[in-house]
Scaffold this motif. Structure first.
Motif, PDB file in Angstrom:
ATOM      1  N   PRO A 270       0.834  -1.216   0.000  1.00 32.02           N
ATOM      2  CA  PRO A 270       0.000   0.000   0.000  1.00 32.02           C
ATOM      3  C   PRO A 270       0.867   1.262   0.000  1.00 32.02           C
ATOM      4  CG  PRO A 270      -0.826  -1.609   1.583  1.00 32.02           C
ATOM      5  CD  PRO A 270       0.491  -2.139   1.088  1.00 32.02           C
ATOM      6  N   ASN A 271       0.569   2.185  -0.902  1.00 30.63           N
ATOM      7  CA  ASN A 271       1.326   3.435  -1.049  1.00 30.63           C
ATOM      8  C   ASN A 271       2.804   3.187  -1.351  1.00 30.63           C
ATOM      9  OD1 ASN A 271      -0.928   5.160  -0.506  1.00 30.63           O
ATOM     10  ND2 ASN A 271      -0.676   4.723   1.679  1.00 30.63           N
ATOM     11  N   GLY A 272       3.099   2.033  -1.934  1.00 28.93           N
ATOM     12  CA  GLY A 272       4.488   1.680  -2.203  1.00 28.93           C
ATOM     13  C   GLY A 272       5.170   2.636  -3.156  1.00 28.93           C
ATOM     14  N   PHE A 273       4.474   3.047  -4.219  1.00 26.56           N
ATOM     15  CA  PHE A 273       5.086   3.962  -5.189  1.00 26.56           C
ATOM     16  C   PHE A 273       5.371   5.325  -4.548  1.00 26.56           C
ATOM     17  CE2 PHE A 273       2.996   1.108  -8.336  1.00 26.56           C
ATOM     18  CZ  PHE A 273       4.163   0.709  -8.985  1.00 26.56           C
ATOM     19  N   LEU A 274       4.484   5.778  -3.681  1.00 24.51           N
ATOM     20  CA  LEU A 274       4.737   7.044  -2.977  1.00 24.51           C
ATOM     21  C   LEU A 274       5.972   6.941  -2.089  1.00 24.51           C
ATOM     22  CD1 LEU A 274       1.224   8.399  -1.888  1.00 24.51           C
ATOM     23  CD2 LEU A 274       2.825   9.414  -3.523  1.00 24.51           C
ATOM     24  N   ARG A 275       6.144   5.812  -1.418  1.00 22.85           N
ATOM     25  CA  ARG A 275       7.329   5.602  -0.569  1.00 22.85           C
ATOM     26  C   ARG A 275       8.602   5.684  -1.400  1.00 22.85           C
ATOM     27  NH1 ARG A 275       6.753   0.052   2.265  1.00 22.85           N
ATOM     28  NH2 ARG A 275       8.958   0.516   2.666  1.00 22.85           N
ATOM     29  N   LEU A 276       8.584   5.058  -2.556  1.00 15.90           N
ATOM     30  CA  LEU A 276       9.764   5.092  -3.423  1.00 15.90           C
ATOM     31  C   LEU A 276      10.031   6.498  -3.938  1.00 15.90           C
ATOM     32  CD1 LEU A 276       9.045   1.781  -5.364  1.00 15.90           C
ATOM     33  CD2 LEU A 276      10.989   2.175  -3.844  1.00 15.90           C
ATOM     34  N   ASN A 294       0.180  12.188  -4.000  1.00 14.88           N
ATOM     35  CA  ASN A 294      -0.198  11.225  -5.029  1.00 14.88           C
ATOM     36  C   ASN A 294       0.960  11.062  -6.006  1.00 14.88           C
ATOM     37  OD1 ASN A 294      -0.532  13.247  -7.280  1.00 14.88           O
ATOM     38  ND2 ASN A 294      -2.164  13.997  -5.912  1.00 14.88           N
ATOM     39  N   ILE A 295       0.870  10.053  -6.850  1.00 11.16           N
ATOM     40  CA  ILE A 295       1.968   9.703  -7.750  1.00 11.16           C
ATOM     41  C   ILE A 295       2.271  10.826  -8.731  1.00 11.16           C
ATOM     42  CG2 ILE A 295       2.613   8.152  -9.631  1.00 11.16           C
ATOM     43  CD1 ILE A 295       1.197   5.908  -8.106  1.00 11.16           C
ATOM     44  N   ASP A 296       1.242  11.453  -9.294  1.00  7.13           N
ATOM     45  CA  ASP A 296       1.458  12.527 -10.263  1.00  7.13           C
ATOM     46  C   ASP A 296       2.204  13.701  -9.638  1.00  7.13           C
ATOM     47  OD1 ASP A 296       0.205  11.092 -12.249  1.00  7.13           O
ATOM     48  OD2 ASP A 296      -1.763  11.967 -11.875  1.00  7.13           O
ATOM     49  N   GLU A 297       1.826  14.036  -8.406  1.00  5.16           N
ATOM     50  CA  GLU A 297       2.517  15.126  -7.708  1.00  5.16           C
ATOM     51  C   GLU A 297       3.972  14.746  -7.448  1.00  5.16           C
ATOM     52  OE1 GLU A 297       2.001  17.842  -3.647  1.00  5.16           O
ATOM     53  OE2 GLU A 297       0.574  16.240  -4.107  1.00  5.16           O
ATOM     54  N   GLY A 298       4.186  13.464  -7.118  1.00  2.49           N
ATOM     55  CA  GLY A 298       5.549  12.991  -6.885  1.00  2.49           C
ATOM     56  C   GLY A 298       6.397  13.084  -8.128  1.00  2.49           C
ATOM     57  N   ILE A 299       5.828  12.735  -9.289  1.00  2.00           N
ATOM     58  CA  ILE A 299       6.567  12.813 -10.552  1.00  2.00           C
ATOM     59  C   ILE A 299       6.984  14.256 -10.835  1.00  2.00           C
ATOM     60  CG2 ILE A 299       6.330  12.583 -13.055  1.00  2.00           C
ATOM     61  CD1 ILE A 299       4.555  10.110 -12.506  1.00  2.00           C
ATOM     62  N   PHE A 300       6.071  15.198 -10.610  1.00  2.00           N
ATOM     63  CA  PHE A 300       6.376  16.613 -10.836  1.00  2.00           C
ATOM     64  C   PHE A 300       7.491  17.082  -9.896  1.00  2.00           C
ATOM     65  CE2 PHE A 300       5.684  21.105  -9.792  1.00  2.00           C
ATOM     66  CZ  PHE A 300       5.792  21.669 -11.060  1.00  2.00           C
ATOM     67  N   GLN A 323       6.228   0.042 -13.398  1.00  2.00           N
ATOM     68  CA  GLN A 323       6.838   0.478 -12.141  1.00  2.00           C
ATOM     69  C   GLN A 323       7.724   1.690 -12.366  1.00  2.00           C
ATOM     70  OE1 GLN A 323       8.716  -3.190 -11.118  1.00  2.00           O
ATOM     71  NE2 GLN A 323       6.857  -4.112 -10.292  1.00  2.00           N
ATOM     72  N   LEU A 324       8.418   1.730 -13.487  1.00  2.00           N
ATOM     73  CA  LEU A 324       9.244   2.896 -13.813  1.00  2.00           C
ATOM     74  C   LEU A 324       8.375   4.113 -14.074  1.00  2.00           C
ATOM     75  CD1 LEU A 324      11.776   1.162 -16.238  1.00  2.00           C
ATOM     76  CD2 LEU A 324      12.105   1.690 -13.826  1.00  2.00           C
ATOM     77  N   ARG A 325       7.299   3.917 -14.801  1.00  2.00           N
ATOM     78  CA  ARG A 325       6.409   5.048 -15.117  1.00  2.00           C
ATOM     79  C   ARG A 325       5.774   5.613 -13.847  1.00  2.00           C
ATOM     80  NH1 ARG A 325       4.546   1.497 -19.403  1.00  2.00           N
ATOM     81  NH2 ARG A 325       5.504   2.085 -21.377  1.00  2.00           N
ATOM     82  N   ASN A 326       5.398   4.729 -12.924  1.00  3.19           N
ATOM     83  CA  ASN A 326       4.728   5.192 -11.713  1.00  3.19           C
ATOM     84  C   ASN A 326       5.681   5.865 -10.725  1.00  3.19           C
ATOM     85  OD1 ASN A 326       2.122   4.401 -12.399  1.00  3.19           O
ATOM     86  ND2 ASN A 326       2.409   2.341 -11.619  1.00  3.19           N
ATOM     87  N   ILE A 327       6.961   5.635 -10.879  1.00  3.08           N
ATOM     88  CA  ILE A 327       7.931   6.307 -10.003  1.00  3.08           C
ATOM     89  C   ILE A 327       8.448   7.583 -10.654  1.00  3.08           C
ATOM     90  CG2 ILE A 327      10.190   6.114  -8.882  1.00  3.08           C
ATOM     91  CD1 ILE A 327       9.692   3.079  -8.724  1.00  3.08           C
TER      92      ILE A 327
END
Length: 698
Positions: A270-276, A294-300, A323-327
């Motif tokens: 849960p929330n693994g991509f955000l942790r990364l 959220n993931i989009d905010e993290g990418i920015f 997984q690469l795209r989501n990080i």
């Protein structure tokens, strides 16, 4: 570098006495800039070496300097206008850079005080004057040969060029000439570098030298583009160890760095991509935390943090491109010169991506395997004499897989020869659970049951078989075999040999077969595939097979160990006269003939008696066709030198492949249902006619 040198390099920081080694020309800066820098470093808590304070009077200055250099984590070189006038400083510079080559984790930080890197690199201005001065002194002293002097000068110039190319700090560029501000920045940079913790790697680094060299050459290829490399291979082959070693050797050459471990495992939580994403942002910003929801905010946020920095990024154990795209979002917003290293079990992960290098980690060769295993099993680089015979079995079992060599070696450390024998017998029957757990990740990552079942079929029945024949057989069994095999190759579970045969690492084969064994550990007749000759024989003899069974192999020659019988088949039928003739022909010394003939004759009678007992046992191994009555799903059947008693109509009509070496009958019985068969192999059989009468395939 060899294993010993590599190990010393990786552990060098644990033996350090000093945080910082200061190299400078005293005449230029000892009482000014360097003195202020030294004081600031001490006040910041960094134990710093400089020659006039640390070397006790009466000690050999050169040896003490060398010792201090080797015991320091960071070397600061203060380049000033008069630096190159000092032969001592130039010799010390050569030693510093040589030490860095031997211990790559040691940091060298050039400080350009009132000079620019280009002046140092090109030996311009005051540096040119310094070398001209050295030339004049050489002519006056004339104490060395011209070639020796020329070599020394070239060594100094090469060291200056190498140092100028390192990431350093320039007074005029970074602090507009304000020394106090510049010194604060240096102290802060030293703090950042000392807080960088090296990633832990395996205790014994064997076989990594050439692999590290290849990745390093890619890292330092001079390209200014954003470059990616995928390091791929089966589980336990050393992908992560290689990535960690390369990271430890190179992160100091980048403005920012991050190692994201266990991407596959963490992203599934849960929330693994955000942790990364949060870890990546914190690493790039040197510990500063950013709130993202959220993931989009993290990418920015990652884009903003990395767009102006050369970054070394490692993403370890990536299983899917998503997984690469989501990080990262996977857009090209890294600054030019950034490098991205990805480890994966998936060969096809980014194969279609432009400018992405694919690097396969191969298994260790025989010498590397022996050395790595010896370190874990004996605590030294070579085996103990008493264990050499058993080593062949161990190394064959491990198949060059570093994880297996480490686990098995450690488990046998300090054990007796007898314990080794017992442990190996168990390993060959029941694979080690730690090794299986790592390897099974690749199997579990397959997208569906189709590819999983295809892998299990290959692991049990088709290793070493031609790809085309396998495709024909398994297509008839309901598989989409061609794409399935490609998927297995992509996951590093199967390989294709040069002669187009399906191959698989022995431990992957054992992993697949253990999955089958676990379907019913105590009742083989309830497993889907039977490849063990003993299990197959027991199931058929006890009529214990069920409709679960889809494939079965039974080779009675293998089960009974009849290789001796094959080798002696010509002798088995020899008569008494021929034996006498044989003895008379080949035993010539007359005074020994009678006793030797008598001994050989007794031996021959023993052999004949043994074969008589063998024939009696053979008759007991005949099996009944009733054993197949419940195996309605049996698709693949291989019976070698097996005789069946009973009606052949009891054998399943779902067979797609039948191999029966040594088939005992002259014709195939008419009640043997072969309508769905696509492959038939009856080598070494008694067949004279396929079948009598007319067969109609419905």
């Amino acid at each position: 570098m060899d294993a010993t040198r590599a190990q010393e390099a990786l552990s060098s920081t644990s033996r350090c006495t000093y945080h910082v080694f200061l190299s400078f020309r005293g005449e230029d800066t000892r009482k000014t800039f360097t003195d202020h820098l030294y004081t600031a470093l001490l006040q910041a808590g960094f134990h710093t070496f400089r020659d006039d304070d640390e070397i006790e009077r009466g000690h050999n200055i050169e040896s003490e300097l060398q010792k201090a250099l080797q015991q320091s984590k960071i070397s600061i070189i203060v380049f000033s206008k008069g630096y190159a006038f000092s032969r001592w400083c130039l010799d010390e510079l050569v030693q510093i850079l040589e030490h860095k080559r031997n211990c790559p984790h040691v940091v060298v930080l050039p400080i350009f005080y009132d000079v620019f890197p280009s002046q140092v690199r090109k030996q311009a201005d005051s540096f040119a004057e310094a070398f001209a001065s050295h030339e004049e002194q050489f002519k006056e002293e004339n104490t060395k040969g011209e070639k020796q002097w020329t070599d020394k000068v070239e060594g100094w110039k090469a060291a200056l060029r190498e140092a100028a190319d390192l990431a350093g700090m320039v007074l005029q560029n970074q602090a507009d000439g304000h020394e106090s501000k510049f010194i604060q920045q240096i102290v802060q940079e030293i703090g950042n570098k000392l807080n960088q913790t090296l990633l832990s790697v395996a205790p014994y680094i064997i076989g990594l030298e050439s692999r590290v060299r290849e990745i390093n050459s890619w890292l330092h290829d001079g390209s200014s583009d954003v470059r990616k490399v995928v390091i791929y291979g089966i589980g336990g082959i050393g992908k992560t160890t290689l990535a960690k070693t390369v990271y430890n050797l190179n992160f100091e050459n980048f403005e920012a760095k991050s190692f994201l471990a266990n991407v596959r495992e963490i992203s599934a939580q849960p929330n693994g991509f955000l942790r990364l994403q949060k870890q990546l942002i914190s690493d790039i910003l040197k510990g500063r935390k950013e709130k993202i929801y959220n993931i989009d905010e993290g990418i920015f946020t990652i884009e903003e943090a990395t767009c102006c920095k050369r970054v070394l990024l490692v993403l370890d154990d990536v299983d899917h491109e998503d997984q690469l795209r989501n990080i990262l979002g996977w857009r090209q917003w890294f600054r030019r010169g950034s490098k991205i290293i990805i480890t994966s079990r998936h060969e096809q992960l980014l194969k279609s991506t432009n400018r992405c290098k694919m690097f396969e980690v191969k298994k260790l060769d025989g010498d590397e395997s022996l050395q790595l295993f010896s370190w874990h099993a004996f605590g030294q680089s070579h085996p103990i004499k008493e264990y050499k015979e058993l080593l062949k079995r161990v190394l064959h079992h491990c198949g060059g897989l570093p994880l297996a060599l480490q686990i098995v070696g450690s488990s046998l450390f300090g054990k007796s020869v007898e314990t080794w024998k017992s442990a190996l017998e168990k390993l060959e029957a029941i694979p080690d659970s730690q090794i299986q757990k790592v390897l099974k990740i690749s199997f579990d990552s397959l997208s569906d049951d189709h590819d999983k079942n295809l892998f299990l079929d290959i692991a049990c029945f088709f290793i070493g078989k031609g790809r085309d024949d396998t495709v024909k057989i398994l297509d008839e069994c309901g598989f989409y075999t061609t794409i399935g095999i490609q998927n297995l190759i992509g996951r590093c579970l199967v390989t294709i040999s040069n002669d187009d045969k399906l191959m698989m690492h022995q431990l992957l084969r054992d992993m697949g077969r253990e999955i089958i064994r676990q379907e019913s550990p105590k009742e083989p007749g309830k497993r889907s595939r039977l490849w063990c000759h003993k299990d197959s024989f027991d199931v058929l003899r006890e009529v214990a097979g069920t409709e679960t069974v889809e494939g079965l192999i039974l080779d009675l020659h293998e089960l009974r160990g009849d290789k001796l019988a094959d080798a002696m088949s010509g002798v088995h039928n020899a008569d008494h006269h021929n034996t006498e003739q044989f003895l008379d022909t080949y035993i010539t010394p007359s005074h020994h003939k009678s006793s030797i003939r008598r001994s050989l004759w007794n031996c021959w009678n023993s052999i004949r008696a043994a074969f008589s007992r063998y024939d009696a046992v053979s008759n007991e191994l005949h099996l009944n066709t009733d054993a197949f009555a419940r195996m309605h799903k049996l698709r693949l059947l291989q019976l070698n030198y097996v005789q069946l008693i009973g009606g052949y109509e009891k054998l399943p009509n779902a067979l797609r492949s039948l191999s029966w070496h040594g088939f005992p009958s002259k014709t195939i019985p008419s009640n043997f249902h072969l309508e769905k068969l696509v492959a038939l192999d009856m080598r070494n059989s008694s067949l004279e006619q396929i079948w009598k009468g007319t067969r109609v395939r419905c």
